[in-house]
Every structure is written in structure tokens, then in C-alpha cells.
Design an enzyme around this catalytic site. Sequence first.
Site, PDB file in Angstrom:
ATOM      1  CG  HIS A   1      -7.335  -2.614  -1.154  1.00 54.24           C
ATOM      2  ND1 HIS A   1      -8.444  -3.579  -1.041  1.00 54.24           N
ATOM      3  CD2 HIS A   1      -7.529  -1.983   0.394  1.00 54.24           C
ATOM      4  CE1 HIS A   1      -8.982  -3.375   0.222  1.00 54.24           C
ATOM      5  NE2 HIS A   1      -8.372  -2.578   0.876  1.00 54.24           N
TER       6      HIS A   1
ATOM      7  CE  LYS B   1      -9.026  -6.953   2.895  1.00 52.56           C
ATOM      8  NZ  LYS B   1      -8.624  -5.709   3.268  1.00 52.56           N
TER       9      LYS B   1
ATOM     10  CG  HIS C   1      -5.015   1.119   5.112  1.00 52.49           C
ATOM     11  ND1 HIS C   1      -5.149   0.567   6.299  1.00 52.49           N
ATOM     12  CD2 HIS C   1      -6.214   0.736   4.401  1.00 52.49           C
ATOM     13  CE1 HIS C   1      -6.493  -0.034   6.325  1.00 52.49           C
ATOM     14  NE2 HIS C   1      -6.845   0.009   4.896  1.00 52.49           N
TER      15      HIS C   1
END
Length: 285
Positions: A174, A220, A158
Site C-alpha cells: 500500500h 490486485k 506487509h
Amino acid sequence: RKALNHELSKLFNDMWDMDVNRLIPGKDYTIDLQGKAGAAQQGDSAVQDSAGRHLFHNVNEERLKNIKSFATFISLLDNYETSTGIAEVVTPEEIVENNSFLDAILATEVMKLAHEYLLKKKLAKPNLADFKHQLYDIWFQLYARKEGDRPDSCGFEHVFVGETRRDKQILGLHNWVQFYLQEKRNQIDYKGYVTRKNKTTPDEDDQVLSIQFSWKGLVKPIGSTFIGVSPEFEFALYTVIFLLAEEKVTRETVKIEEYELQMVVCRHGRHIGTAYPVLLSTSGE
């Protein structure tokens, strides 16, 4: 906003200072910020593109290949099925790769400092093999993102690789190395930087950025990410916050270098659900 956590700020600054594997802006890599991103909603398919070129103008890949923690990290990025709801299959080779990566980061001063700190707090076992087992469980143990579903996710996937949900939403992603490699394959389209209210524009040597991008056809609207830091640095920060916290979502305000950040860590039972920095401000304004 939550008060600054001075203890964690000191710890994270010490980690920043000893992160010898961190890449230096302008020397080991250059970014090209271009324009400010327009308004967007999560999952939009088309938004204004304020950046015609890639975010990463160049990255010294020799350094990435020659630094063990980066090299072992990169080998993990192709191990995942990014669509949630599809069960992950972990092969014996992938287990070996996960272990090689953990061995590489545990040999760094940054992770040693994290381990020492967690030992003082009685949140980690003194034996390195036990600590490694704990890290494996937190980051690599598979779980189902939705109740009762197939084990389709883990903290590492993730946070560092990114996932998509029902072709509607980008989850996670990220990490700057994954961003760079996806951009190189033209999988990611950088749309521009995002500023906070009344904030000045970022600089090319900023090592925390808020950006907008599209990936796998989804937008995003805003994602914050460290730039140039080593995998062990991010791993150490998120692990420390995860182990200190009890609640489902933890937000710690810290000042690292000149950046005021809110570190967000969400738990999924005994595992990391997500973790990322939110840029509050840079003091160079």
C-alpha cells in the site's frame, strides 16, 4: 458507514499540514492516470489493461535521496522475502537499517505530534527510546501469517513492501514509493484507476488513489494508496489507530484534506497485520 471520527480527523489534518517531506503533485512528481480499470478478481493472471504507460510519469529522486526518512525507508524495501511461508532472516545490517529509519521518522514533527497524542491517551511511554522500542515491536517484530508456521512476515513488510501468498494472491503493498520503484524495474504493471459508484474520475493531483495493478504475475483488483506522502505520515496514522484500538479489525472514518477515507488497521496480536486507506470520496465532486 461509521460516523466521522472528528478527533482523529483533526489530528491527521494537523499531521498533513506539518508533513514538510510530502511531495507536491505536478512539482516533485507527476502521475499519468490513463484509463479506468476493468473488472477483476483477486489473483487473476490476465485482466484488461487500461493503462499502457506507467502510473508514475516522473518522480524527483533527488528529493527522495536527500530526505532522511525517505532515504532510510527505501533502504528497507529490499530486506524481505515476499513469499509468505518462507521464513524471514533478519541480518544485523537490517536491524541497523530498521533503527536508522525509526530514528529518522522520530525526528520529524509528524511523529512528534503522534507521540504527544499517544502520551495524552497514556498509550505511549514519554521516553523516546521506549517509544521507539514500542514502534519496533509493532512494525518490525516477525510473526507467522498462518498459525504455527515459520515467522515469515511483519507489519512493515506487509503494508509497505507487499507479499504474495502461494502464487495466488497479492497481500498488502500500500505504499507509493515501493509502487514507483517496482514500476521502474518493470515488476509492477499499472492497469488503471478504480472509481466508486457514481464517482467522478480522479485527478492527477489527487494524493489518495484507488488503483488496479499486477505484481509478480498476480492481479490486485483494487488497492488504495496515499500518493506523495512521507513514510512518517503513514507510519503515524496507522500507529495511532493501532494503539487506540482493541478489536482485531478497526475501521475509522476520517476526513483528511478533501479526502473522506476509511482507515483500516488489522492487528496480529501485538503487531500490525495490515493497514491501508479506503477512499470513500473526494469532496471535489
